[in-house]
Enzyme design. Structure first.
Site, mmCIF file in Angstrom:
data_model
loop_
_atom_site.group_PDB
_atom_site.id
_atom_site.type_symbol
_atom_site.label_atom_id
_atom_site.label_comp_id
_atom_site.label_asym_id
_atom_site.label_seq_id
_atom_site.Cartn_x
_atom_site.Cartn_y
_atom_site.Cartn_z
ATOM 1 N N ALA A 15 0.836 -1.210 0.000
ATOM 2 C CA ALA A 15 0.000 0.000 0.000
ATOM 3 C C ALA A 15 0.866 1.254 0.000
ATOM 4 O O ALA A 15 0.507 2.263 -0.622
ATOM 5 C CB ALA A 15 -0.940 -0.005 1.203
ATOM 6 N N GLY A 18 1.798 1.593 -3.507
ATOM 7 C CA GLY A 18 0.589 1.837 -4.286
ATOM 8 C C GLY A 18 0.018 3.221 -4.106
ATOM 9 O O GLY A 18 -0.548 3.800 -5.044
ATOM 10 N N ASP A 19 0.175 3.791 -2.929
ATOM 11 C CA ASP A 19 -0.270 5.157 -2.682
ATOM 12 C C ASP A 19 0.440 6.128 -3.622
ATOM 13 O O ASP A 19 -0.190 6.996 -4.233
ATOM 14 C CB ASP A 19 0.002 5.530 -1.225
ATOM 15 C CG ASP A 19 -0.348 6.968 -0.898
ATOM 16 O OD1 ASP A 19 -1.495 7.375 -1.155
ATOM 17 O OD2 ASP A 19 0.534 7.688 -0.398
ATOM 18 N N ALA A 20 1.735 5.942 -3.780
ATOM 19 C CA ALA A 20 2.517 6.812 -4.675
ATOM 20 C C ALA A 20 2.124 6.590 -6.130
ATOM 21 O O ALA A 20 2.005 7.554 -6.903
ATOM 22 C CB ALA A 20 4.006 6.555 -4.485
ATOM 23 N N GLU A 23 -1.362 8.179 -6.654
ATOM 24 C CA GLU A 23 -1.300 9.644 -6.650
ATOM 25 C C GLU A 23 -0.632 10.180 -7.907
ATOM 26 O O GLU A 23 -1.036 11.213 -8.445
ATOM 27 C CB GLU A 23 -0.576 10.174 -5.412
ATOM 28 C CG GLU A 23 -0.625 11.686 -5.348
ATOM 29 C CD GLU A 23 -0.218 12.271 -4.018
ATOM 30 O OE1 GLU A 23 0.064 13.493 -4.011
ATOM 31 O OE2 GLU A 23 -0.181 11.561 -3.004
#
Length: 133
Positions: A15, A18-20, A23
């Site tokens: 995660a 995956g957040d990067a 975004e």
């Protein structure tokens, strides 16, 4: 990286990546859509990367049958990961769902499935109206 190798990472580590990835997709979409002040870009980005929007996005993907069984499994690993506490502005359910989506994007990134990431993001943007922001 192989799928087996990627599965060795904790759901929260996936995660984190995956957040990067997610975004960056949002930022790319916004900057390519119009030349606007950075403050406006930031505000629009925050609307699309917040837990509520990501939770609605992943629920839409699941409801429409877009995710494969393997992808749903990776999502569930992220959603059910321990050590996740929601911020005050989000529900626990939304925050966990958002973590699951980020886990999926991180997993796909690590195994080199860039095309699938782009396809999922395109589905999110087509299936989830901007008014849901």
């Amino acid at each position: 990286m192989t799928k087996a190798e990627a599965r060795q990472y904790s759901p929260l580590a996936l995660a984190f990546v995956g957040d990067a990835v997610y975004e960056q997709l949002v930022r790319d979409e916004l900057i390519l859509s119009a030349n606007m002040p950075v403050r406006k870009l930031h505000s629009l980005t925050v609307q699309k990367v917040c837990a509520e929007y990501q939770a609605a996005a992943v629920r839409t993907l699941i409801d429409k049958g877009v995710l494969s069984e393997e992808e749903q499994d990776i999502f569930r690993r992220g959603r059910n990961a321990g050590g996740v506490s929601a911020p005050k502005h989000s529900t626990v359910a939304d925050y966990r769902a958002a973590t699951g989506l980020e886990c999926l994007f991180g997993y796909l990134h690590l195994i080199g499935e860039t095309g699938r990431i782009e396809e999922l993001y395109k589905n999110i943007r087509e299936l989830l109206p901007d008014s849901a922001e």
